[in-house]
Write a protein that holds these residues in place. Structure first.
Motif, PDB file in Angstrom:
ATOM      1  N   ARG A 181      50.528  37.899  36.184  1.00 58.11           N
ATOM      2  CA  ARG A 181      49.792  37.026  37.113  1.00 58.11           C
ATOM      3  C   ARG A 181      50.657  35.875  37.618  1.00 58.11           C
ATOM      4  NH1 ARG A 181      43.947  37.265  35.449  1.00 58.11           N
ATOM      5  NH2 ARG A 181      43.749  38.939  33.931  1.00 58.11           N
ATOM      6  N   HIS A 184      40.450  46.936  46.620  1.00 53.15           N
ATOM      7  CA  HIS A 184      40.957  46.759  45.260  1.00 53.15           C
ATOM      8  C   HIS A 184      41.054  48.078  44.493  1.00 53.15           C
ATOM      9  CE1 HIS A 184      40.338  42.549  46.185  1.00 53.15           C
ATOM     10  NE2 HIS A 184      39.062  42.778  46.394  1.00 53.15           N
ATOM     11  N   VAL A 207      45.270  44.312  43.912  1.00 48.95           N
ATOM     12  CA  VAL A 207      45.577  43.202  44.817  1.00 48.95           C
ATOM     13  C   VAL A 207      46.161  43.664  46.143  1.00 48.95           C
ATOM     14  CG1 VAL A 207      45.911  41.544  42.953  1.00 48.95           C
ATOM     15  CG2 VAL A 207      47.879  42.828  43.807  1.00 48.95           C
ATOM     16  N   ARG A 253      49.011  48.447  41.047  1.00 45.57           N
ATOM     17  CA  ARG A 253      48.653  47.153  41.638  1.00 45.57           C
ATOM     18  C   ARG A 253      47.703  47.275  42.838  1.00 45.57           C
ATOM     19  NH1 ARG A 253      51.199  42.400  40.026  1.00 45.57           N
ATOM     20  NH2 ARG A 253      52.228  42.758  38.043  1.00 45.57           N
ATOM     21  N   SER A 259      43.270  39.682  48.927  1.00 45.94           N
ATOM     22  CA  SER A 259      42.903  39.578  47.517  1.00 45.94           C
ATOM     23  C   SER A 259      43.465  38.284  46.964  1.00 45.94           C
ATOM     24  CB  SER A 259      43.443  40.773  46.719  1.00 45.94           C
ATOM     25  OG  SER A 259      44.857  40.772  46.752  1.00 45.94           O
ATOM     26  N   THR A 260      43.085  37.982  45.746  1.00 43.22           N
ATOM     27  CA  THR A 260      43.623  36.819  45.032  1.00 43.22           C
ATOM     28  C   THR A 260      43.922  37.221  43.590  1.00 43.22           C
ATOM     29  OG1 THR A 260      41.499  36.016  44.184  1.00 43.22           O
ATOM     30  CG2 THR A 260      42.143  35.304  46.401  1.00 43.22           C
ATOM     31  N   TRP A 261      44.758  36.436  42.945  1.00 44.27           N
ATOM     32  CA  TRP A 261      44.853  36.544  41.486  1.00 44.27           C
ATOM     33  C   TRP A 261      45.118  35.158  40.912  1.00 44.27           C
ATOM     34  CZ3 TRP A 261      49.340  38.740  43.952  1.00 44.27           C
ATOM     35  CH2 TRP A 261      50.562  38.148  43.625  1.00 44.27           C
TER      36      TRP A 261
END
Length: 582
Positions: free
Chosen positions: A64, A511, A506, A503, A343-345
């Motif tokens: 992350r 997703h 993201v 992945r 997207s977010t992380w």
């Protein structure tokens, strides 16, 4: 498949070996980049080594990050020359010797707002950065030196820069990395040299002989079975869970390391949404902001805020997203909006906590190693870039100065799996690609993920030609990559593949939901799933995606965490009392 493969069979063998009567020289707790580095360092010194991780490999902070291998240019402003020099030396090793397939040079523009003063002190700072890199790498920094540009030239390189946001710029280099794949590579390399590795294996207690810690009780979260691993030395590299691990030793509040969790969030936007040839480096009032080109998209981050809620599931809030967009738009003419966010992380930095500290941005990023109880060694702090140096320090400390000199670390000369014979592998892949009708982008994608182990994908495709086709819902990836995640990279669940191998969590707006059925059809026979397990895995991922999206609509950490925790974990942890934890 290979001596470095991670799969169900190797995991079972590792657990059996770690729990035999012989015992280990070193047991590492924590399967992030620091723990993985320690396992590799210890086993390559000839120590009987085991490593356990309560989640998937790299599931915490180490998947992350900002995906950068960097010296920490901003630390020069704090005169942390030794810290920067160490990080730059490690950057050079990764670029040139250890992981050239995973770590790639990345140019950045630093926009300047004043023509004389800022350019002057910035040039000195970046010049020192370059100098330290060359000295630390023994004359080979692995990246070009700084270069200065006028406003006109800066806008040619990065057309989406706002003309009123700069008078010129400085170009400098750092490097980018897929952080989760780096951890996988370290674990696989350690396994190849004899280390025993088991993910989804939680330490639920420590075993003592008198005052000394001599082992750990572990729970196999896949089967529910508990067992004891004996070890002469236990090294905890558990990041933001450091204090939890220390509490297992019952050492008291006045001993041990204290770690503060600081949240950093990142946004993903489509590559065509921002026009630029390099990354951007910006200083903000709270942290730094990077705008980083990555494959088919841009990564924008990060923040630096104290995080107190659930450490398993840090999330980006609406306020976090707006903050990052505001600072990006202050220099970009792209006028990014929430609709542009694919997207977010969010990740948690494990920052060493001085007693009087009140701000996470003032806490040092340097690491500390301490024997908090006889037989139990804890390492905390540091950053992704310096994992190897941290690992060397931890093993040196565990061995003691005399023994450490007798069997010194060799990891500075030990390439990570896939990192050797890279030129030959690239040439072979290019030749094979012609017969598969793969374009140059596919070749670079595969080399950048697998390096010289890409030949193992062809072994799979030779047996199952249909695996040579792209996924219909995610054509950037081959079906063989899904199978390889299970057969060689230790994936046991759909979330392992979607979060840390492919992945898609993201990289796509859905997703990875649209690819679930296709991925399940590949992995179910390999993992022995029946229809009920397939349905459970797929539904859990759909629910998880919905929870993450709901969290991103909330305005504060507490509300966002509540939204995220509405979905139970597919493989729940065990609390210290032996009860299932939500």
């Amino acid at each position: 498949m290979t001596p470095t493969a991670l799969n169900g069979r190797t995991r079972a063998n590792a657990l059996a070996a770690m729990t035999d009567s012989e015992g280990l020289d070193v047991l590492v707790i924590g399967g992030g980049v620091t723990g993985a580095g320690i396992a590799l360092d210890a086993t390559t010194r000839g120590l009987r080594t085991g490593i356990v991780e309560m989640q998937d490999w790299a599931a915490g902070t180490s998947s992350r990050s900002s995906r950068l291998i960097h010296g920490g240019l901003r630390y020069l402003y704090n005169l942390d020359f030794a810290l920067v020099a160490e990080a730059l030396a490690e950057r050079g090793l990764l670029l040139e010797k250890l992981a050239p397939h995973l770590v790639q040079p990345q140019p950045f523009l630093w926009p300047l707002k004043t023509p004389v003063v800022e350019r002057g002190y910035s040039a000195v700072g970046v010049g020192l950065y370059d100098t330290l890199a060359h000295v630390g790498a023994g004359g080979g920094a692995g990246v070009p030196a700084q270069k200065h540009y006028s406003r006109k030239r800066s806008l040619e390189i990065f057309p989406d820069l706002r003309p009123d946001a700069l008078v010129g710029s400085i170009r400098f280099y750092d490097a980018r990395v897929d952080d989760a794949r780096l951890v996988l590579g370290l674990i696989r390399t350690a396994s190849g040299f004899g280390a025993y590795a088991a993910s989804r294996t939680q330490v639920v207690g420590l075993v003592r002989d008198g005052s000394r810690v001599v082992g750990a009780e572990v729970a196999d979260l896949e089967t529910g079975q508990h067992s004891i691993i004996k070890a002469s030395r236990i090294i905890s590299a558990t990041g933001v869970w450091t204090e939890d691990t220390e509490r297992l030793a019952d050492i008291g509040d006045d001993r041990g390391l204290r770690v503060m969790a600081s949240k950093g969030i990142h946004l993903v936007v489509d590559r065509d949404r921002i026009k630029g040839e390099t990354g951007l480096f910006l200083r903000t009032e709270k942290s730094v902001l990077f705008i980083i080109p990555w494959q088919r998209y841009w990564v924008i981050g990060t923040t630096d805020t104290v995080w107190e809620p659930d450490r398993l599931h840090p999330v980006a809030t609406a306020a976090d997203i707006d903050y990052v967009l505001e600072h990006a738009n202050s220099v970009l003419s792209s006028n990014l909006t929430r609709e542009d966010v694919v997207s977010t992380w969010a990740g948690l930095r494990p920052l060493l906590q001085p007693a009087a500290s009140t701000s996470s941005t003032k806490v040092s990023r340097e690491h500390t190693v301490s024997e908090v109880s006889p037989g139990l060694i804890v390492i905390a702090g540091g950053k992704l870039t310096t994992y190897r140096a941290m690992a060397e320090d931890a093993v040196d400390f565990a061995l003691g100065s005399v023994t450490a000199k007798q069997i010194p670390s060799v990891t500075a000369d030990t390439p990570i799996v896939g990192g050797s014979a890279l030129a030959a592998a690239r040439a072979d892949l290019a030749r094979r690609a012609e017969t598969m009708d793969w374009d140059d982008a596919r070749v670079e994608h595969l080399i950048g993920r697998y390096g010289s182990t890409v030949a193992e994908l062809f072994e799979l495709i030779a047996d199952r030609p249909e695996w040579g086709l792209p996924l219909k819902a995610a054509p950037a990836y081959l079906r063989a990559e899904v199978a390889y995640a299970v057969l060689a990279e230790g994936a046991f669940h759909l979330e392992d593949i979607l979060l840390h191998r492919l992945r898609l969590s993201v990289e796509t707006r859905d997703h990875g939901v649209d690819a679930l059925a296709e991925i399940s059809a590949i992995v179910a026979p390999l993992l022995g799933w029946d229809d009920e397990q397939i349905a459970r895995e797929e539904q859990n991922w759909r629910d998880r995606v919905a929870a993450m999206e709901a969290a991103a609509r909330e305005g504060d950490d507490e509300s966002a965490t509540k939204a995220r925790l509405a979905v139970e974990d597919l493989v729940p942890l065990v609390d210290l009392a032996g009860q299932t934890r939500d």
